[in-house]
Design an enzyme around this catalytic site. Structure first.
Site, short mmCIF file in Angstrom:
data_model
loop_
_atom_site.label_atom_id
_atom_site.label_comp_id
_atom_site.label_asym_id
_atom_site.label_seq_id
_atom_site.Cartn_x
_atom_site.Cartn_y
_atom_site.Cartn_z
CE1 TYR A 45 -3.76 -2.46 0.11
CE2 TYR A 45 -2.63 -3.19 2.11
CZ TYR A 45 -3.39 -3.50 1.45
OH TYR A 45 -4.40 -4.61 1.43
CG HIS B 130 -9.83 -2.69 -4.42
ND1 HIS B 130 -10.31 -2.72 -3.06
CD2 HIS B 130 -10.96 -3.09 -5.22
CE1 HIS B 130 -11.49 -3.29 -3.00
NE2 HIS B 130 -12.22 -3.29 -4.32
#
Ligand code: DQA
Length: 136
Positions: A22, A95
């Site tokens: 991430y 996402h």
């Protein structure tokens, strides 16, 4: 345009958790970059780890478009799916990671079917690409 960016469970840990997946920027830092990108537009940001609060944010949204990263809720929350289906504002599912290149349980989204579209795999830019889609 007015955009509402909603982040679900564990997205507040962005920049701290699984940096290889991430990235190392915090959600606040990412949101600041999104705000700078959409200078001429209005951007509102909401994050919660609580499923019901995400539903309430969706139900009470006042925006032209919602950009939703529901985190792990994506894979099983019928409540969030029903909240999306209950409003007229279009929602784009987002996402940061390419969930299809990850564990099999991430390949299923119970939200996609009631969303306008899905953007995934472009890290923090997934949010910007999703919001840009409302301008096409
Ligand atoms: C995520 C992918 C989900 O599978 C995961 O549970 C997250 C983040 C993403 O942005 O890539 O928390 O939605």
């Amino acid at each position: 345009m007015k955009f509402l960016f909603i982040n679900g469970v564990n997205l507040n840990m962005t920049g701290v958790r699984e940096k290889g997946v991430y990235g190392s920027e915090t959600l606040d830092e990412i949101n600041a970059q999104i705000k700078a990108h959409f200078k001429g537009d209005e951007c509102e940001f909401f994050q919660s780890n609580i499923e019901g609060e995400i539903c309430t944010a969706i139900q009470s949204a006042k925006a032209d478009g919602i950009i939703l990263n529901a985190g792990a809720f994506t894979h099983y929350s019928i409540a969030i799916r029903d909240a999306i289906a209950s409003i007229k504002i279009p929602v784009v599912e987002v996402h940061m990671s390419n969930v299809h290149a990850r564990e099999e349980f991430r390949h299923t989204s119970v939200l996609s079917e009631v969303c306008k579209g899905v953007v995934l795999g472009f890290g923090k830019n997934s949010y910007i690409l999703a919001a840009e889609s409302f301008k096409l």
